[in-house]
Design a protein around this motif. Structure first.
Motif, mmCIF file in Angstrom:
data_model
loop_
_atom_site.group_PDB
_atom_site.id
_atom_site.type_symbol
_atom_site.label_atom_id
_atom_site.label_comp_id
_atom_site.label_asym_id
_atom_site.label_seq_id
_atom_site.Cartn_x
_atom_site.Cartn_y
_atom_site.Cartn_z
ATOM 1 N N ILE A 175 4.673 8.700 7.140
ATOM 2 C CA ILE A 175 4.242 9.043 5.787
ATOM 3 C C ILE A 175 2.748 8.753 5.713
ATOM 4 C CG2 ILE A 175 4.543 8.565 3.328
ATOM 5 C CD1 ILE A 175 7.356 7.515 4.031
ATOM 6 N N ASP A 176 1.945 9.791 5.521
ATOM 7 C CA ASP A 176 0.487 9.650 5.577
ATOM 8 C C ASP A 176 -0.136 10.130 4.273
ATOM 9 O OD1 ASP A 176 -2.178 9.509 6.184
ATOM 10 O OD2 ASP A 176 -2.116 10.931 7.846
ATOM 11 N N SER A 177 -0.709 9.194 3.517
ATOM 12 C CA SER A 177 -1.418 9.535 2.278
ATOM 13 C C SER A 177 -0.544 10.355 1.340
ATOM 14 C CB SER A 177 -2.723 10.288 2.595
ATOM 15 O OG SER A 177 -3.562 9.495 3.412
ATOM 16 N N ALA A 178 0.720 9.948 1.222
ATOM 17 C CA ALA A 178 1.663 10.624 0.346
ATOM 18 C C ALA A 178 1.940 9.753 -0.870
ATOM 19 C CB ALA A 178 2.954 10.935 1.100
ATOM 20 N N SER A 179 2.722 10.273 -1.814
ATOM 21 C CA SER A 179 3.019 9.500 -3.018
ATOM 22 C C SER A 179 4.419 9.811 -3.523
ATOM 23 C CB SER A 179 1.991 9.795 -4.120
ATOM 24 O OG SER A 179 2.035 11.152 -4.499
ATOM 25 N N ASN B 134 3.558 4.313 -3.931
ATOM 26 C CA ASN B 134 4.869 4.451 -4.580
ATOM 27 C C ASN B 134 5.945 4.949 -3.608
ATOM 28 O OD1 ASN B 134 3.505 3.768 -6.967
ATOM 29 N ND2 ASN B 134 3.149 5.925 -7.472
ATOM 30 N N VAL B 135 6.288 4.095 -2.643
ATOM 31 C CA VAL B 135 7.339 4.409 -1.680
ATOM 32 C C VAL B 135 8.486 3.419 -1.859
ATOM 33 C CG1 VAL B 135 7.960 4.548 0.763
ATOM 34 C CG2 VAL B 135 5.734 5.385 -0.017
ATOM 35 N N SER B 136 9.701 3.930 -1.950
ATOM 36 C CA SER B 136 10.900 3.101 -2.059
ATOM 37 C C SER B 136 11.779 3.345 -0.848
ATOM 38 C CB SER B 136 11.667 3.451 -3.340
ATOM 39 O OG SER B 136 12.939 2.830 -3.348
ATOM 40 N N VAL B 137 12.145 2.258 -0.156
ATOM 41 C CA VAL B 137 13.023 2.353 1.014
ATOM 42 C C VAL B 137 14.249 1.494 0.751
ATOM 43 C CG1 VAL B 137 13.231 2.028 3.500
ATOM 44 C CG2 VAL B 137 11.014 2.653 2.509
ATOM 45 N N ASN B 138 15.413 2.107 0.712
ATOM 46 C CA ASN B 138 16.665 1.414 0.425
ATOM 47 C C ASN B 138 17.689 1.825 1.469
ATOM 48 O OD1 ASN B 138 19.096 0.409 -0.596
ATOM 49 N ND2 ASN B 138 18.543 0.800 -2.714
ATOM 50 N N SER B 139 17.785 1.034 2.533
ATOM 51 C CA SER B 139 18.690 1.396 3.619
ATOM 52 C C SER B 139 18.954 0.194 4.511
ATOM 53 C CB SER B 139 18.096 2.531 4.454
ATOM 54 O OG SER B 139 18.988 2.905 5.486
ATOM 55 N N ALA B 140 20.201 -0.026 4.858
ATOM 56 C CA ALA B 140 20.556 -1.178 5.677
ATOM 57 C C ALA B 140 20.284 -0.939 7.159
ATOM 58 C CB ALA B 140 22.029 -1.522 5.478
ATOM 59 N N SER B 141 20.213 0.316 7.578
ATOM 60 C CA SER B 141 20.155 0.627 9.006
ATOM 61 C C SER B 141 18.779 1.139 9.409
ATOM 62 C CB SER B 141 21.227 1.660 9.359
ATOM 63 O OG SER B 141 22.505 1.178 9.031
ATOM 64 N N ILE B 142 17.794 0.255 9.358
ATOM 65 C CA ILE B 142 16.439 0.581 9.786
ATOM 66 C C ILE B 142 16.012 -0.451 10.824
ATOM 67 C CG2 ILE B 142 14.016 0.605 9.075
ATOM 68 C CD1 ILE B 142 14.881 1.812 6.453
ATOM 69 N N GLU C 35 -15.087 -1.270 -7.649
ATOM 70 C CA GLU C 35 -15.151 -2.411 -6.756
ATOM 71 C C GLU C 35 -15.704 -2.021 -5.393
ATOM 72 O OE1 GLU C 35 -11.324 -4.155 -6.452
ATOM 73 O OE2 GLU C 35 -11.296 -4.879 -8.511
ATOM 74 N N VAL C 36 -16.402 -2.954 -4.775
ATOM 75 C CA VAL C 36 -16.915 -2.744 -3.427
ATOM 76 C C VAL C 36 -16.541 -3.962 -2.589
ATOM 77 C CG1 VAL C 36 -18.970 -2.363 -2.009
ATOM 78 C CG2 VAL C 36 -18.827 -1.353 -4.300
ATOM 79 N N PRO C 37 -15.789 -3.817 -1.479
ATOM 80 C CA PRO C 37 -15.303 -2.530 -0.981
ATOM 81 C C PRO C 37 -14.073 -2.047 -1.752
ATOM 82 C CG PRO C 37 -14.491 -4.300 0.397
ATOM 83 C CD PRO C 37 -15.405 -4.943 -0.608
ATOM 84 N N GLY C 38 -13.877 -0.769 -1.784
ATOM 85 C CA GLY C 38 -12.700 -0.211 -2.443
ATOM 86 C C GLY C 38 -11.457 -0.425 -1.608
ATOM 87 N N PRO C 39 -10.276 -0.366 -2.223
ATOM 88 C CA PRO C 39 -9.037 -0.610 -1.499
ATOM 89 C C PRO C 39 -8.687 0.537 -0.550
ATOM 90 C CG PRO C 39 -8.573 0.099 -3.729
ATOM 91 C CD PRO C 39 -10.056 -0.080 -3.641
ATOM 92 N N THR C 40 -8.149 0.196 0.598
ATOM 93 C CA THR C 40 -7.632 1.190 1.535
ATOM 94 C C THR C 40 -6.200 0.812 1.887
ATOM 95 O OG1 THR C 40 -8.416 -0.034 3.468
ATOM 96 C CG2 THR C 40 -9.933 1.577 2.510
ATOM 97 N N GLY C 41 -5.474 1.734 2.509
ATOM 98 C CA GLY C 41 -4.109 1.440 2.937
ATOM 99 C C GLY C 41 -3.072 1.730 1.874
ATOM 100 N N ALA C 42 -1.811 1.443 2.222
ATOM 101 C CA ALA C 42 -0.680 1.753 1.349
ATOM 102 C C ALA C 42 -0.615 0.797 0.165
ATOM 103 C CB ALA C 42 0.616 1.699 2.147
ATOM 104 N N LYS C 43 -0.070 1.282 -0.941
ATOM 105 C CA LYS C 43 0.004 0.509 -2.175
ATOM 106 C C LYS C 43 1.349 0.748 -2.849
ATOM 107 C CE LYS C 43 -4.842 1.782 -2.611
ATOM 108 N NZ LYS C 43 -4.769 2.653 -1.422
ATOM 109 N N ARG C 44 1.842 -0.271 -3.531
ATOM 110 C CA ARG C 44 3.076 -0.175 -4.320
ATOM 111 C C ARG C 44 4.253 0.311 -3.448
ATOM 112 N NH1 ARG C 44 -0.939 1.857 -7.595
ATOM 113 N NH2 ARG C 44 -0.260 4.017 -7.420
#
Length: 221
Positions: free
Chosen positions: A87-91, A112-120, A138-147
């Motif tokens: 999952i790359d830069s998705a929402s 905004n990614v939700s993962v609900n699974s017992a078999s990972i 803000e400096v530096p601005g945030p990078t990477g996955a969020k929420r």
């Protein structure tokens, strides 16, 4: 299969009777960005058994780039050589009731990614520079996955290259379930004004269980 139009394609099968194997060295379902910050939206991949022989770096059975409001449910990933999902830069992505034996990667400015699974077996969240929340002043601005929300997952919790969760959850004696949210230091300048935000609060783990012995799990990290 490259899917690079906004309307895209949903794939809905009938469980074990719906099996697709990718023999070429490429991603099976590759939802690529259509334009800057634009990709397929509101699609479903459900009730399928999927496999792939692809071995090249960056390939995955399902790849979502700048996709939005996607649902991957009741999918069994088997006989796969590389990543199951990237999952790359998705929402607004929901993964539920999937069986994954390889890697799930959450990268880029994914939100905004939700993962609900017992078999990972392995899920890795790229947190970038650790800054949160999003604030363009803000400096530096945030990078990477969020929420990101992980729940009802049972795996080895070392966060290693072959199994586990990264960032790894921490063992909590105050939580009856044993494992709590990861302690990812928040590098946002706003933390100076509110020390209670020292750690990222948008990476939430719930009901995470270890499949390792106590000597291998995150209590020793």
């Amino acid at each position: 299969m490259v899917i690079n139009r906004v309307k895209g394609v949903s794939f809905v099968g009938n469980g074990p009777g719906s099996q697709i194997f990718q023999s070429a060295d490429t991603s099976l379902f590759d939802y690529q960005a259509i334009a800057t910050n634009v990709g397929a939206a509101a699609l479903t991949i459900r009730d399928l058994f999927l496999g792939s022989a692809a071995t090249s770096p960056g390939t995955a059975i399902i790849r979502l780039e700048h996709a939005a409001h996607m649902r991957i449910e009741n999918v069994n990933f088997t006989n796969n050589a590389k990543a199951d999902i990237t999952i790359d830069s998705a929402s607004d992505i929901r993964l539920a009731n999937i069986t994954s034996t390889k890697s799930i990667f959450v990268t880029g400015d994914t939100r905004n990614v939700s993962v609900n699974s017992a078999s990972i077996k392995l899920i890795s969240i790229a947190t970038g520079n650790g800054a949160y929340p999003t604030n363009t002043t803000e400096v530096p601005g945030p990078t990477g996955a969020k929420r990101i929300l992980l729940q009802n997952i049972k795996t080895c919790l070392t966060g290693g290259s072959t199994s586990g969760i990264y960032p790894a959850p921490v063992f909590s004696t105050s939580d009856p379930k044993g494992y709590a949210n990861p302690m990812v230091v928040n590098t946002s300048p706003a933390v100076a004004n509110d020390p209670s935000d020292k750690y990222r609060k948008d990476l939430m783990y719930y009901n995470i269980q270890s499949s390792c012995s106590s000597s291998d799990d995150s209590r020793d990290n």
